[in-house]
Design an enzyme around this catalytic site. Structure first.
Site, PDB file in Angstrom:
ATOM      1  N   SER A  14       1.062   6.478   2.563  1.00 28.65           N
ATOM      2  CA  SER A  14       1.725   7.472   3.418  1.00 28.65           C
ATOM      3  C   SER A  14       2.982   8.029   2.765  1.00 28.65           C
ATOM      4  O   SER A  14       3.703   7.338   2.058  1.00 28.65           O
ATOM      5  CB  SER A  14       2.123   6.842   4.749  1.00 28.65           C
TER       6      SER A  14
ATOM      7  N   GLU B 136      -9.430  -1.530   5.433  1.00 31.31           N
ATOM      8  CA  GLU B 136      -8.261  -1.768   6.273  1.00 31.31           C
ATOM      9  C   GLU B 136      -8.704  -1.866   7.735  1.00 31.31           C
ATOM     10  O   GLU B 136      -8.276  -2.740   8.477  1.00 31.31           O
ATOM     11  CB  GLU B 136      -7.255  -0.627   6.108  1.00 31.31           C
TER      12      GLU B 136
ATOM     13  N   GLN C 183       0.846  -1.204   0.000  1.00 27.75           N
ATOM     14  CA  GLN C 183       0.000   0.000   0.000  1.00 27.75           C
ATOM     15  C   GLN C 183       0.876   1.246   0.000  1.00 27.75           C
ATOM     16  O   GLN C 183       1.500   1.561   1.019  1.00 27.75           O
ATOM     17  CB  GLN C 183      -0.886  -0.034   1.261  1.00 27.75           C
TER      18      GLN C 183
ATOM     19  N   GLU D 203      -5.451   8.455  17.528  1.00 29.70           N
ATOM     20  CA  GLU D 203      -5.980   9.823  17.654  1.00 29.70           C
ATOM     21  C   GLU D 203      -6.910  10.133  16.480  1.00 29.70           C
ATOM     22  O   GLU D 203      -7.985  10.713  16.655  1.00 29.70           O
ATOM     23  CB  GLU D 203      -4.821  10.839  17.686  1.00 29.70           C
TER      24      GLU D 203
HETATM   25  C1  LIG Z   1       4.198  -0.501  11.496  1.00 25.56           C
HETATM   26  C2  LIG Z   1       3.624   0.452  10.506  1.00 25.56           C
HETATM   27  C3  LIG Z   1       3.256   0.006   9.251  1.00 25.56           C
HETATM   28  C4  LIG Z   1       2.732   0.887   8.303  1.00 25.56           C
HETATM   29  N1  LIG Z   1       2.429   0.421   7.048  1.00 25.56           N
HETATM   30  C5  LIG Z   1       1.997   1.284   6.101  1.00 25.56           C
HETATM   31  C6  LIG Z   1       1.784   0.858   4.756  1.00 25.56           C
HETATM   32  O1  LIG Z   1       1.969  -0.316   4.433  1.00 25.56           O
HETATM   33  N2  LIG Z   1       1.397   1.757   3.840  1.00 25.56           N
HETATM   34  C7  LIG Z   1       1.174   3.064   4.148  1.00 25.56           C
HETATM   35  O2  LIG Z   1       0.810   3.825   3.268  1.00 25.56           O
HETATM   36  N3  LIG Z   1       1.387   3.520   5.413  1.00 25.56           N
HETATM   37  C8  LIG Z   1       1.793   2.664   6.396  1.00 25.56           C
HETATM   38  N4  LIG Z   1       2.039   3.119   7.691  1.00 25.56           N
HETATM   39  C9  LIG Z   1       1.919   4.563   7.952  1.00 25.56           C
HETATM   40  C10 LIG Z   1       0.792   4.990   8.868  1.00 25.56           C
HETATM   41  O3  LIG Z   1      -0.422   4.925   8.206  1.00 25.56           O
HETATM   42  C11 LIG Z   1       1.134   6.423   9.337  1.00 25.56           C
HETATM   43  O4  LIG Z   1       2.283   6.335  10.116  1.00 25.56           O
HETATM   44  C12 LIG Z   1       0.035   7.038  10.132  1.00 25.56           C
HETATM   45  O5  LIG Z   1      -1.049   7.324   9.325  1.00 25.56           O
HETATM   46  C13 LIG Z   1       0.468   8.304  10.861  1.00 25.56           C
HETATM   47  O6  LIG Z   1       1.103   9.209  10.039  1.00 25.56           O
HETATM   48  P1  LIG Z   1       2.491   9.871  10.458  1.00 25.56           P
HETATM   49  O7  LIG Z   1       3.407   8.784  10.767  1.00 25.56           O
HETATM   50  O8  LIG Z   1       2.881  10.823   9.414  1.00 25.56           O
HETATM   51  O9  LIG Z   1       2.182  10.658  11.799  1.00 25.56           O
HETATM   52  P2  LIG Z   1       1.584  12.122  11.913  1.00 25.56           P
HETATM   53  O10 LIG Z   1       0.404  12.231  11.052  1.00 25.56           O
HETATM   54  O11 LIG Z   1       2.667  13.098  11.746  1.00 25.56           O
HETATM   55  O12 LIG Z   1       1.077  12.137  13.408  1.00 25.56           O
HETATM   56  C14 LIG Z   1       1.908  12.437  14.517  1.00 25.56           C
HETATM   57  C15 LIG Z   1       1.047  12.342  15.762  1.00 25.56           C
HETATM   58  O13 LIG Z   1       0.059  13.357  15.735  1.00 25.56           O
HETATM   59  C16 LIG Z   1      -1.231  12.789  15.903  1.00 25.56           C
HETATM   60  N5  LIG Z   1      -2.216  13.561  15.146  1.00 25.56           N
HETATM   61  C17 LIG Z   1      -2.158  13.883  13.844  1.00 25.56           C
HETATM   62  N6  LIG Z   1      -3.250  14.583  13.498  1.00 25.56           N
HETATM   63  C18 LIG Z   1      -4.003  14.712  14.604  1.00 25.56           C
HETATM   64  C19 LIG Z   1      -5.263  15.338  14.894  1.00 25.56           C
HETATM   65  N7  LIG Z   1      -5.952  15.956  13.959  1.00 25.56           N
HETATM   66  N8  LIG Z   1      -5.730  15.256  16.146  1.00 25.56           N
HETATM   67  C20 LIG Z   1      -5.043  14.612  17.122  1.00 25.56           C
HETATM   68  N9  LIG Z   1      -3.850  14.017  16.902  1.00 25.56           N
HETATM   69  C21 LIG Z   1      -3.345  14.069  15.662  1.00 25.56           C
HETATM   70  C22 LIG Z   1      -1.084  11.396  15.372  1.00 25.56           C
HETATM   71  O14 LIG Z   1      -2.084  10.546  15.865  1.00 25.56           O
HETATM   72  C23 LIG Z   1       0.300  11.021  15.843  1.00 25.56           C
HETATM   73  O15 LIG Z   1       0.249  10.601  17.165  1.00 25.56           O
HETATM   74  C24 LIG Z   1       2.552   2.251   8.645  1.00 25.56           C
HETATM   75  C25 LIG Z   1       2.921   2.699   9.913  1.00 25.56           C
HETATM   76  C26 LIG Z   1       3.449   1.820  10.841  1.00 25.56           C
HETATM   77  C27 LIG Z   1       3.842   2.333  12.196  1.00 25.56           C
END
Ligand SMILES: Cc1cc2nc3c(=O)[nH]c(=O)nc-3n(C[C@H](O)[C@H](O)[C@H](O)COP(=O)(O)OP(=O)(O)OC[C@H]3O[C@@H](n4cnc5c(N)ncnc54)[C@H](O)[C@@H]3O)c2cc1C
Lengths: 392, 365
Positions: free
Chosen positions: A114, A229, A111, A362
Site C-alpha cells: 500500500s 493473505e 509487506q 467493500e
Molecule cells: C491495521 C492495518 C494494517 C495494514 N497492514 C498493511 C501492510 O502490512 N502492508 C500493506 O501493504 N498494507 C497494509 N494495510 C493497508 C490496507 O491494505 C489498505 O488500507 C487498504 O487496502 C485500503 O486502502 P486505503 O487505506 O488507501 O483506502 P482507500 O482505498 O482510499 O478506500 C477508502 C474507502 O473507500 C472504499 N472503496 C475504495 N474503492 C472502492 C470501490 N471500488 N467500491 C466501493 N468502495 C470502495 C474502501 O473500501 C474504503 O472504505 C494495512 C491497513 C490496516 C488498517
C-alpha cells in the site's frame, strides 16, 4: 505419504532431536531440514511434498512432545504471504536463501504494497524502480506497513514502466530492509500502538537477483500474495469459541450481573454466526484437501471482520461502566498483532482494522460480486490509459 | 412541540461554533488529551464568561441565562461536533441540574458554576441510567462522607462535587469541596479521550448537606442529561457524515473519486436518513424536558441517537480506509466519544427496556 508414515517419521525426528535438551533455534532448523516445517512444501524446502492437511499429524506429535513452535503470530506475513509467493515465483536460489530463516522466524518479513495513493487500487502503486546495470534503484513511499520495524525483509511492489497501463508496468521484488535509503517511521493507531509504519525508500539499491517473477509481471505475482493473505484467515483450525466470541462468552459467564434478555439474544445470535463461520473454515479446508477449493473463501474474511466488530461492540455495551475504560494508551511498537489480546476496549478498536487490512470489505464484496457471482464488472476508466496519465 | 431551531438558538449555535472553530481544533485536542490536564479549562472559562454557556437553563433569579434545555441541547450538539474537552456535561448539565432540583437551590454555587470560576461534577458513575436506584456506595454518618464512586465524568476538572450519599435516615445530597485531604480524585484511563472519567474516594469528607428531595433532584438531573446527551450524539454523527462525504468526494482510487461508487453513495445516503430521524428525536427530547412527555422523549432519543452516532463513527473510520485507523486523524476521537456515549446514562438496551412500559408495550412474561 500417509498419516501413519508421517507420524512414524515425526517420532523418529523427535528421538533424534529431544525438545527438552535441544536449543529452540537448532530444533526449528532441524525440523525444517527434516521436511516437517510445512509438509506440503517440496522436499529440501522444509516439506515433503505431502498433502497440506497432514500437517496436523506433525503438529499434534510435536505439541505432545512439548516441542517449541516458530511463533507463527510473530511471522504471519512471512508464512502467509511471502513464502507462498517465493515458492510460486522464486528461483531455486531464492527459495533456498529465504524460506528456511523465514520459517524459523530468524528473519521477519513485512509487506510493502500500500501507498498513500494506492490502497484499494493497489495497481496504482507509484514507487519507482529504475534499472541500473545489475541493480534497480528504488524511490517511493509505502504506508500502513505492519511489522516494518521488526522486519529484515520485505515483499515490495513497484512501478517499473509508467508508460503502459497500470496493471502491465509493475515488478515485484524482495527488499533488504537494512539496505541504505530505507527509512521506517512509526504510524500510531487508534489503539495507541504503532503496529504499522510508513516506509520511505530513496535510491535504494536492489540487485536484480532479488526480483520475483518477470519484469512487468508484478501484478500477477502480487495476486498470488493477496490470494494467500485472504486464505490465511480461514487457514488455521480453531476450536469452538477460539475466535472473538471466546472473550465475550467468557465475560458473559463470569459476570451474571450484566446479563439482560436483550444482550442475551444478541450474544447467542453472534455465537451461532461465529460457530457457523468456524465450520465454514473447516469445510473450506476439507475442500482444499480434496483439491476443490470452493468460492466461499472470499466470503469468510467479510464475515470474520463483521463478527469481530459486532462482538467487540456488544462486549463494551455489556460491560457498561467498565466499558468506559481503556487499559493503556501508551505508544508502543508491538512485535506481533493479537486481535484477541488485551482488554475489551482494545479489541473493539483493533477490530475496526479487520475490515480494512488485507483488502477492505467493500473491495471484497466487489470481488465476490464480479469474480464469484459473475455480475457485470463496474465500467473502468483506468485500465487502458498509461499509468502516468491517470487522474489522481 | 417545536422541533426546529429558533433564531435565538441559531445565533447561540453560531457563536459557540465560531469560538470552537478557533479554539478546539483536532490537532490541539489530540495533543491535550494525553497530558495530565485533559480538560481545556481556558476554553471552558471563555464559553461560560463570554457566551453564558455554563448557566443556560438556570433561571435569571438565580443568576443564570433563563433559557431552556433546548439551548443547552444546541450547545451540546456543537460540543459533540468538535469533541471539545470541556466539562459541560459534568458541570453545566449534571451538577447544575441536580442543584436546581434542590429546595432552595444554592444560588451562590450555581453562580460560581455558571461563571466557569468553579467547575462541578455529579458524583455518580457516568454509566448510571435514569430511574436507577439511589446510589449507595457513599455513606453519610457522623456528619462526614465515606465511600467510593467510580467513573465520574469530568471529576478530574471539578472543584466541587454534588454527591448522593445514604445517611441513617435515607438518601441525602451534598456538595463537597475537592480541595480537602479527605477527597481523592483518581483519573481513570478512559476510552473516551475527550471526556475523561475519574474515580472519587471520600474518606471522612466534610460536606454541605443540600435540602429538598435528594431522590428527585438526582433523578431529574439524570433524566435531563439523558435527554440532552442525544443532541451531543447528533453533533457527533453529523461531523462524521460531513467529514466522510467531503473525504470521499476528494479521495481518488481506480481513476475516479471513491464517492462515485454507488455502494458508498448508498451507505452515506442511509446514514443521512438515520441522522434525520436522530435529529428529530433529539430536538423532541430537548423540547420535552420538564414536561409530561419528558421520559418517553428522552428514552426514544437516547436509544436511537446513541446507536446512530456509533454507526456514523464506525462508517467514518471504515470509509477513510487506513487513514481512519490512525491516531493522527480525528475520526477515532469521535468513535471513542460515540461508543462511550452509548454507555453513558444507560445503554440503548436499558433505555428500550425503560421505554417499553411507558408506551404500553409490556415485556413478555
Ligand atoms: C491495521 C492495518 C494494517 C495494514 N497492514 C498493511 C501492510 O502490512 N502492508 C500493506 O501493504 N498494507 C497494509 N494495510 C493497508 C490496507 O491494505 C489498505 O488500507 C487498504 O487496502 C485500503 O486502502 P486505503 O487505506 O488507501 O483506502 P482507500 O482505498 O482510499 O478506500 C477508502 C474507502 O473507500 C472504499 N472503496 C475504495 N474503492 C472502492 C470501490 N471500488 N467500491 C466501493 N468502495 C470502495 C474502501 O473500501 C474504503 O472504505 C494495512 C491497513 C490496516 C488498517
Amino acid at each position: 505419504m500417509n498419516a501413519e508414515t508421517l507420524r512414524e517419521r515425526t517420532r523418529e525426528f523427535l528421538d533424534r532431536n529431544d525438545p527438552a535438551t535441544t536449543d529452540r533455534l537448532e530444533f526449528l532448523r532441524a525440523r525444517f531440514d527434516a521436511g516437517l516445517a510445512w509438509v506440503h512444501f517440496p522436499e529440501g524446502l522444509g516439506g515433503l511434498g505431502a498433502e497440506r492437511e497432514l500437517q496436523n499429524v506433525v503438529d499434534q506429535e510435536l505439541a505432545a512432545a512439548g516441542a517449541p513452535d516458530n511463533d507463527p503470530r510473530r511471522i504471519g506475513i512471512g508464512l502467509g504471504m511471502a513464502a507462498p509467493t517465493i515458492l510460486a515465483f522464486g528461483t531455486d536460489e531464492q527459495k533456498h536463501r529465504f524460506l528456511r530463516p523465514l520459517w524459523t522466524g530468524e528473519e521477519v518479513w513485512c509487506q510493502l504494497f500500500s501507498e498513500p495513493g494506492a490502497g484499494s487500487d493497489l495497481a496504482a502503486v507509484g514507487t519507482r524502480a529504475v534499472r541500473d546495470g545489475d541493480d534497480w534503484l528504488v524511490t517511493g513511499q509505502k504506508v500502513w506497513t505492519s511489522s516494518a520495524h521488526s522486519a529484515r525483509w520485505a515483499i515490495l511492489l513497484t512501478r517499473t514502466d509508467p508508460d503502459v497501463p497500470k496493471h502491465a508496468g509493475m515488478s515485484y521484488f524482495v527488499l533488504d530492509m537494512t539496505a541504505p535509503g530505507v527509512e521506517v517511521r512509526p504510524l500510531r493507531q487508534i489503539t495507541g500502538e504503532a503496529e504499522f509504519n510508513e516506509v520511505f525508500m530513496t535510491d535504494t539499491r536492489i540487485p536484480d537477483t532479488d526480483r520475483l517473477g518477470e519484469v512487468g509481471d508484478g501484478w500477477r505475482v502480487a495476486q498470488t500474495t493477496l490470494m494467500n493473505e485472504r486464505v490465511a484467515i480461514g487457514g488455521r483450525p480453531v476450536p469452538r469459541e477460539g475466535g472473538m466470541i471466546g472473550p465475550v462468552a467468557r465475560a458473559w459467564r463470569d459476570r451474571p450481573e450484566v446479563r439482560t434478555p436483550e444482550l442475551h439474544d444478541r450474544l447467542v445470535d453472534l455465537w451461532v454466526q461465529s460457530e457457523a463461520l468456524r465450520l465454514a473454515g473447516v469445510r473450506l479446508r476439507q475442500q482444499l484437501a480434496v483439491g476443490h477449493p470452493g468460492p466461499e473463501g472470499s466470503a469468510m474474511k467479510l464475515a470474520f471482520a463483521r463478527l469481530n466488530q459486532e462482538l467487540t461492540g456488544l462486549e463494551l455495551e455489556m460491560l457498561g461502566e467498565d466499558g468506559l475504560r481503556y487499559d493503556d494508551w501508551t505508544m508502543r511498537r508491538p512485535d506481533l498483532v493479537d486481535f484477541l489480546g488485551r482488554e475489551a476496549g482494545y479489541r473493539y478498536l483493533r477490530a475496526k482494522g479487520n475490515s480494512i487490512e488485507g483488502g477492505t470489505s467493500e473491495v471484497l464484496r466487489n470481488i465476490i460480486a464480479e469474480r464469484v457471482l459473475g455480475l457485470p464488472a463496474e465500467a473502468r476508466v483506468d485500465t487502458k490509459v498509461p499509468w502516468k496519465d491517470l487522474p489522481r | 412541540m417545536n422541533l426546529l431551531y429558533s433564531d435565538v438558538e441559531d445565533q447561540l449555535r453560531a457563536s459557540v461554533a465560531d469560538l470552537l472553530a478557533d479554539r478546539a481544533q483536532p490537532a490541539s485536542i489530540l495533543a491535550r488529551c494525553e497530558t495530565d490536564k485533559p480538560h481545556d479549562l481556558d476554553l471552558w472559562r471563555t464559553l461560560t464568561a463570554e457566551l453564558g454557556a455554563g448557566s443556560l437553563h438556570v433561571p435569571e433569579s438565580l443568576g443564570g441565562q433563563g433559557a431552556s434545555a433546548r439551548e443547552v441541547a444546541v450547545v451540546l450538539e456543537e460540543l459533540g461536533r468538535t469533541v471539545a474537552p470541556v466539562p459541560f456535561l459534568g458541570s453545566a448539565v449534571l451538577a447544575t441540574t441536580a442543584l436546581l432540583g434542590c429546595e432552595p437551590a444554592d444560588g451562590e454555587l450555581l453562580g460560581a458554576l455558571g461563571s466557569g470560576r468553579t467547575v462541578g461534577a455529579l458524583a455518580v458513575s457516568l454509566a448510571t441510567a435514569p430511574g436507577s436506584a439511589f446510589p449507595s456506595t457513599v455513606e453519610y454518618t457522623d456528619g462526614v462522607l465515606r465511600g467510593r464512586v467510580r467513573s465520574v465524568a469530568d471529576a478530574a476538572a471539578a472543584d466541587v462535587l454534588v454527591v448522593p450519599a445514604v445517611g441513617v435516615d435515607g438518601p441525602t445530597l451534598h456538595t463537597v469541596r475537592v480541595d480537602q485531604a479527605q477527597v481523592t480524585v483518581t483519573p481513570a484511563v478512559s476510552l473516551d479521550l475527550t471526556r475523561p472519567i475519574a474515580d472519587v474516594t471520600f474518606d471522612g469528607a466534610a460536606s454541605t448537606r443540600l435540602t429538598g428531595d435528594p431522590e428527585s433532584a438526582l433523578d431529574g438531573a439524570l433524566w435531563t442529561a439523558a435527554a440532552l446527551l442525544a443532541s451531543e450524539q447528533v453533533g457527533v454523527a453529523d461531523w462524521c457524515l460531513t467529514t466522510t462525504v467531503a473525504y470521499l468526494k476528494d479521495r481518488h482510487q481506480f481513476g475516479r473519486p471513491v464517492g462515485s461508487f454507488q455502494a458508498l453513495k448508498h451507505r452515506l445516503a442511509d446514514l443521512f436518513g438515520e441522522l434525520a430521524l436522530a435529529r428529530a428525536a433529539a430536538r423532541n427530547a430537548a423540547d420535552a424536558v420538564g414536561g409530561p412527555e419528558e421520559r418517553v422523549a428522552a428514552l426514544l432519543a437516547n436509544s436511537l441517537c446513541s446507536t446512530v452516532a456509533v454507526h456514523a463513527a464506525e462508517e467514518c473510520v471504515q470509509l477513510h480506509g487506513g487513514i481512519g485507523m490512525t491516531w493522527e486523524h480525528p475520526a477515532h476521537l469521535y468513535l471513542k466519544r460515540a461508543k462511550a456515549d452509548q454507555i453513558a446514562l444507560g445503554t440503548p438496551g436499558q433505555h428500550r427496556r425503560l421505554l417499553a412500559p411507558l408506551v404500553d408495550l409490556p415485556a413478555p412474561r
